[in-house]
Design a protein around this motif. Structure first.
Motif, PDB file in Angstrom:
ATOM      1  N   THR A 381       0.632  -1.336   0.060  1.00 12.03           N
ATOM      2  CA  THR A 381      -0.103   0.243   0.016  1.00 12.03           C
ATOM      3  C   THR A 381       0.881   1.237  -0.085  1.00 12.03           C
ATOM      4  OG1 THR A 381      -1.826  -1.212   1.147  1.00 12.03           O
ATOM      5  CG2 THR A 381      -1.592   1.240   1.467  1.00 12.03           C
ATOM      6  N   THR A 382       2.015   1.358   0.907  1.00 10.90           N
ATOM      7  CA  THR A 382       2.961   2.449   0.822  1.00 10.90           C
ATOM      8  C   THR A 382       3.399   2.728  -0.723  1.00 10.90           C
ATOM      9  OG1 THR A 382       3.699   1.906   2.944  1.00 10.90           O
ATOM     10  CG2 THR A 382       4.933   3.327   1.784  1.00 10.90           C
ATOM     11  N   LEU A 383       3.829   1.607  -1.386  1.00 11.09           N
ATOM     12  CA  LEU A 383       4.168   1.950  -2.829  1.00 11.09           C
ATOM     13  C   LEU A 383       2.990   2.196  -3.528  1.00 11.09           C
ATOM     14  CD1 LEU A 383       6.646   1.491  -4.573  1.00 11.09           C
ATOM     15  CD2 LEU A 383       5.845  -1.006  -5.355  1.00 11.09           C
ATOM     16  N   ALA A 384       1.889   1.998  -3.474  1.00  6.30           N
ATOM     17  CA  ALA A 384       0.621   2.533  -4.299  1.00  6.30           C
ATOM     18  C   ALA A 384       0.453   4.049  -3.811  1.00  6.30           C
ATOM     19  CB  ALA A 384      -0.505   1.757  -3.990  1.00  6.30           C
ATOM     20  N   ASN A 385       0.548   4.286  -2.647  1.00  2.54           N
ATOM     21  CA  ASN A 385       0.433   5.592  -2.325  1.00  2.54           C
ATOM     22  C   ASN A 385       1.450   6.698  -2.757  1.00  2.54           C
ATOM     23  OD1 ASN A 385      -1.791   5.328  -0.697  1.00  2.54           O
ATOM     24  ND2 ASN A 385      -0.753   4.655   1.030  1.00  2.54           N
ATOM     25  N   LEU A 386       2.713   6.166  -3.251  1.00  9.52           N
ATOM     26  CA  LEU A 386       3.513   7.007  -3.745  1.00  9.52           C
ATOM     27  C   LEU A 386       3.228   7.661  -5.247  1.00  9.52           C
ATOM     28  CD1 LEU A 386       7.004   5.503  -2.698  1.00  9.52           C
ATOM     29  CD2 LEU A 386       5.758   7.168  -1.479  1.00  9.52           C
ATOM     30  N   LEU A 387       2.511   6.732  -5.949  1.00  5.73           N
ATOM     31  CA  LEU A 387       2.153   7.277  -7.364  1.00  5.73           C
ATOM     32  C   LEU A 387       1.289   8.451  -7.378  1.00  5.73           C
ATOM     33  CD1 LEU A 387       1.322   3.869  -9.369  1.00  5.73           C
ATOM     34  CD2 LEU A 387       2.859   5.760  -9.632  1.00  5.73           C
ATOM     35  N   PRO A 388       0.256   8.482  -6.506  1.00  2.09           N
ATOM     36  CA  PRO A 388      -0.660  10.053  -6.514  1.00  2.09           C
ATOM     37  C   PRO A 388       0.065  11.101  -5.724  1.00  2.09           C
ATOM     38  CG  PRO A 388      -1.978   7.941  -5.784  1.00  2.09           C
ATOM     39  CD  PRO A 388      -0.301   7.659  -5.666  1.00  2.09           C
ATOM     40  N   ASP A 527      -6.847  -1.927 -21.181  1.00  2.48           N
ATOM     41  CA  ASP A 527      -5.927  -0.704 -21.850  1.00  2.48           C
ATOM     42  C   ASP A 527      -5.513   0.311 -20.788  1.00  2.48           C
ATOM     43  OD1 ASP A 527      -6.073  -1.909 -24.487  1.00  2.48           O
ATOM     44  OD2 ASP A 527      -8.275  -1.324 -24.708  1.00  2.48           O
ATOM     45  N   ARG A 528      -5.531  -0.095 -19.622  1.00  2.00           N
ATOM     46  CA  ARG A 528      -5.066   0.810 -18.817  1.00  2.00           C
ATOM     47  C   ARG A 528      -3.646   0.257 -17.853  1.00  2.00           C
ATOM     48  NH1 ARG A 528      -9.526   4.028 -18.221  1.00  2.00           N
ATOM     49  NH2 ARG A 528     -11.434   2.829 -18.646  1.00  2.00           N
ATOM     50  N   THR A 529      -2.829   1.022 -17.796  1.00  4.12           N
ATOM     51  CA  THR A 529      -1.720   0.732 -16.699  1.00  4.12           C
ATOM     52  C   THR A 529      -2.261   0.614 -15.429  1.00  4.12           C
ATOM     53  OG1 THR A 529      -0.173   1.972 -18.079  1.00  4.12           O
ATOM     54  CG2 THR A 529       0.590   1.453 -15.860  1.00  4.12           C
ATOM     55  N   THR A 530      -2.188  -0.750 -14.905  1.00  6.14           N
ATOM     56  CA  THR A 530      -2.938  -0.910 -13.886  1.00  6.14           C
ATOM     57  C   THR A 530      -1.886  -1.579 -12.598  1.00  6.14           C
ATOM     58  OG1 THR A 530      -4.752  -1.415 -15.027  1.00  6.14           O
ATOM     59  CG2 THR A 530      -4.774  -2.215 -12.572  1.00  6.14           C
ATOM     60  N   LEU A 531      -1.961  -0.945 -11.316  1.00  5.08           N
ATOM     61  CA  LEU A 531      -1.307  -1.377 -10.222  1.00  5.08           C
ATOM     62  C   LEU A 531      -2.179  -2.130  -9.237  1.00  5.08           C
ATOM     63  CD1 LEU A 531       1.537  -1.406  -9.287  1.00  5.08           C
ATOM     64  CD2 LEU A 531       1.021   0.505  -7.732  1.00  5.08           C
ATOM     65  N   VAL A 532      -2.154  -3.401  -9.156  1.00  6.98           N
ATOM     66  CA  VAL A 532      -3.145  -4.123  -8.441  1.00  6.98           C
ATOM     67  C   VAL A 532      -2.468  -4.526  -6.779  1.00  6.98           C
ATOM     68  CG1 VAL A 532      -4.515  -6.088  -8.140  1.00  6.98           C
ATOM     69  CG2 VAL A 532      -4.204  -5.009 -10.311  1.00  6.98           C
ATOM     70  N   ILE A 533      -2.859  -4.218  -5.924  1.00  4.74           N
ATOM     71  CA  ILE A 533      -2.670  -4.741  -4.461  1.00  4.74           C
ATOM     72  C   ILE A 533      -3.471  -5.911  -4.128  1.00  4.74           C
ATOM     73  CG2 ILE A 533      -2.166  -4.335  -2.227  1.00  4.74           C
ATOM     74  CD1 ILE A 533      -1.949  -1.591  -2.657  1.00  4.74           C
ATOM     75  N   ALA A 534      -2.808  -7.250  -4.303  1.00  9.06           N
ATOM     76  CA  ALA A 534      -3.648  -8.514  -4.301  1.00  9.06           C
ATOM     77  C   ALA A 534      -3.750  -8.940  -3.104  1.00  9.06           C
ATOM     78  CB  ALA A 534      -3.136  -9.396  -5.258  1.00  9.06           C
ATOM     79  N   HIS A 535      -4.855  -9.516  -2.591  1.00 10.95           N
ATOM     80  CA  HIS A 535      -5.031 -10.297  -1.429  1.00 10.95           C
ATOM     81  C   HIS A 535      -5.405 -11.557  -1.858  1.00 10.95           C
ATOM     82  CE1 HIS A 535      -6.225 -11.319   2.705  1.00 10.95           C
ATOM     83  NE2 HIS A 535      -7.341 -11.764   2.270  1.00 10.95           N
ATOM     84  N   ARG A 536      -6.409 -11.937  -2.544  1.00  9.11           N
ATOM     85  CA  ARG A 536      -6.493 -13.343  -3.115  1.00  9.11           C
ATOM     86  C   ARG A 536      -5.645 -13.393  -4.422  1.00  9.11           C
ATOM     87  NH1 ARG A 536     -12.879 -13.896  -2.562  1.00  9.11           N
ATOM     88  NH2 ARG A 536     -13.158 -13.433  -0.037  1.00  9.11           N
ATOM     89  N   LEU A 537      -4.812 -14.223  -4.556  1.00 13.63           N
ATOM     90  CA  LEU A 537      -3.886 -14.377  -5.345  1.00 13.63           C
ATOM     91  C   LEU A 537      -4.372 -15.193  -6.635  1.00 13.63           C
ATOM     92  CD1 LEU A 537      -0.449 -15.627  -3.561  1.00 13.63           C
ATOM     93  CD2 LEU A 537      -1.260 -13.373  -3.921  1.00 13.63           C
TER      94      LEU A 537
END
Length: 584
Positions: A381-388, A527-537
């Motif tokens: 989540t920390t890594l994802a929070n750096l993007l915005p 067709d979007r650049t997507t960053l997924v934080i996955a819980h269910r693999l």
């Protein structure tokens, strides 16, 4: 009492909010001053009545005196009403302005500040402290002005009547000033403590109401009642201490004044035979002295709201002085292609013992789906929070289409990002307004419905009592978890941003809801650049790249098949989850 140097600075800043309305304030104060300056006319009329009216030598006073009394109070009442209305109008304008600025400030505060400060403290500042600030800026001024003019007018009358006796009254000024100053410090200290207590009480209320299900299931009612009782008792003690200081000020001032009055009465009676003071002159002098006690009491009383206002002003201005989000970037683009490059990215939360991210290197191509997996606390989540740019990397850099994120304007950066998280945020508004939120508010109803259909939400929305105009309650309380998620997906679809962040968007759903939401997500991710934080693999097996994080480090990255073949962290997590799912 005059404010101290620090208080003076606060008060001058506070008066800056009065400046735009100075004409109305000046008019209100003029009316108030005129009203107060007529206070001396009552003892003057009393003197004329006693010396002329009761002597029988001036029969015209039989009609003139009552008419003069009625006329005096009519004029005073009319001017007093205008003055009070003007002060109230200015006070409410100040509350409106400061609250607006505070809310704008809160909207621009960095995420770190909002995480570190309880929302209850911010709510208390906006809802409670501003009222005390406005009272200090207007009501205190009005009261001080009105009563000061009353005292000045009465003192002038007393000097005219008998200047020798009037000067004797001045001996009470120094002890009265000392009393007011001494108790001011106490009231200011208790005002600060009371404000903090109100914030703590608001927090307990908010937590207990929001978490009422947990409270009920785990039998936490008694514990919460005790928690609330402790802070409630603290507030009671603070209020009592404030009242003790405020209540003690007035009688002490009056006691000093009573000694002066008693001394003056004694001297006046002693001089009545030698100085030729008439009965009317004596009664008007004593009446004027007694009338002075009320405005003097009021002047002593204003110290309490003044100290509360100054304490509240410190709290309000502390918030207004907080630095907004760092928006140093100057570059902007209409629509990014979505290529993200992370080079040696490190991040440490303020006050943390270790880094949350340590040297992240990652490349995400336009339109690629990258899944972040790993144990809790790994840094996903920390890594994802750096993007915005909710947070700023403490080292390294993140590039978007060749531009360092720090070079981009926040508005431009965030216009290119859509977010769907596990904790869906919805507002107590209609379904349509929740989908077409913020910058999307002007979107047509047809586009809103199209987004809802793509998110597999149209059917349940159409079944609602008012369809898209149905109010959904606080944070969508009238909807199921799956329905809330699909509204969030519809919102993201309507935004049509090239970059998408999915933060465990299906982790809290049942199997049926997860299938529906997963279908909507697949539509959204196309067709979007997507960053997924996955819980269910199992939901990210088809991701173009899977990044396994642990302790803030990238342990491995690759496709699902490659990582299983590596038999590393991902393979371990996958086998554990697979075993648990099939055991269930």
């Amino acid at each position: 009492m005059m404010p101290t140097t620090h208080s003076g600075i606060l008060y001058r800043r506070l008066l800056g909010y009065v400046r735009p309305y100075w004409k109305m304030l000046a008019a209100a104060m003029l009316m108030t001053a005129i009203t107060a300056s007529t206070e001396w006319m009552l003892p003057a009329l009393l003197k004329l009545l006693l010396d002329k009216g009761f002597s029988g030598k001036a029969p015209q006073y039989l009609y003139l005196a009552p008419a003069a009394i009625v006329g005096l109070f009519v004029v005073r009442g009319l001017l007093g009403y205008i003055g009070s209305y003007g002060l109230s109008w200015v006070s409410n304008q100040i509350i409106f302005d400061i609250r607006g600025k505070m809310f704008e400030c809160i909207m621009r505060l960095p995420t770190g500040y909002l995480h570190d400060n309880p929302s209850s403290r911010l709510i208390t500042r906006v809802s409670n402290d501003v009222n005390n600030v406005a009272a200090a800026a207007t009501s205190v001024i009005g009261t001080a002005l009105s009563n000061s003019f009353s005292v000045i007018g009465l003192v002038g009358f007393l000097l005219y009547s008998n200047w020798k006796l009037t000067f004797l009254m001045a001996v009470v000024a120094p002890p009265m000033a000392f009393v007011v100053r001494t108790f001011s410090r106490r009231m200011r200290s208790m005002s600060h403590a009371s404000q903090e207590g109100i914030a703590a009480m608001t927090q307990i209320l908010q937590e207990s109401i929001d978490g009422h299900k947990v409270v009920k299931v785990y039998g936490g009612e008694v514990q919460e009642v005790k928690r609330f009782g402790a802070i409630n008792n603290s507030l009671r003690r603070y209020a009592i201490r404030q009242n003790i200081a405020a209540s003690a000020t007035v009688p002490l001032v009056q006691i000093f004044a009573s000694f002066a009055v008693a001394f003056v009465v004694y001297l006046a009676l002693s001089q009545s035979t030698t100085d030729g003071m008439t009965a009317g002159g004596f009664m008007s002098f004593i009446t004027a002295m007694m009338m002075m006690l009320s405005p003097m009491k009021s002047l002593a009383d204003i110290n309490a709201p003044l100290q509360r206002g100054l304490a509240a002003a410190e709290s309000v201005f502390t918030l207004l002085d907080e630095k907004p989000e760092d928006d140093r970037g100057r570059h902007e683009f209409a629509r990014a292609s979505g290529r993200i490059v992370m080079e040696g990215v490190r991040f440490r939360y303020p006050g943390a013992e270790r880094e949350a991210l340590t040297g992240i290197d990652l490349v995400i191509e336009p339109g690629q789906t990258v899944a972040l997996v790993g144990p809790s606390g790994g840094g996903k989540t920390t890594l994802a929070n750096l993007l915005p740019r909710f947070y700023h990397a403490t080292a390294g850099r993140i590039m978007l289409d060749g531009y360092d994120l720090e070079e981009l304007k926040l508005s431009s950066l965030r216009a290119n990002i859509a977010l769907v998280s596990q904790d869906v945020v919805l507002f107590d508004d209609s379904i349509a307004n929740n989908i077409a939120y913020g910058s999307l508010a002007t979107t047509s109803r047809a586009d809103v419905e199209a987004a809802a259909r793509a998110a597999y939400a149209h059917d349940f929305i159409a079944a609602m009592p008012q369809g898209y105009d149905t109010l959904i309650g606080e944070n969508g309380v009238r909807l199921s978890g799956g329905q809330r998620q699909r509204l969030a997906i519809a919102r993201a679809l309507l935004k049509n941003a090239p970059i998408l962040i999915l933060d465990e968007a299906t982790s809290a759903l049942d199997s049926e809801s997860e299938r529906q939401v997963q279908a909507a997500l697949e539509h959204l991710m196309a067709d979007r650049t997507t960053l997924v934080i996955a819980h269910r693999l199992s939901t990210i097996e088809g991701a173009g790249k899977i990044v396994a994080l642990e302790h803030g480090c990238v342990m491995e990255q690759g496709t699902h098949a490659e990582l299983l073949a590596n038999n590393g962290l991902y393979a371990k997590l996958y086998r554990m989850q697979y075993a648990l799912e099939h055991a269930a």
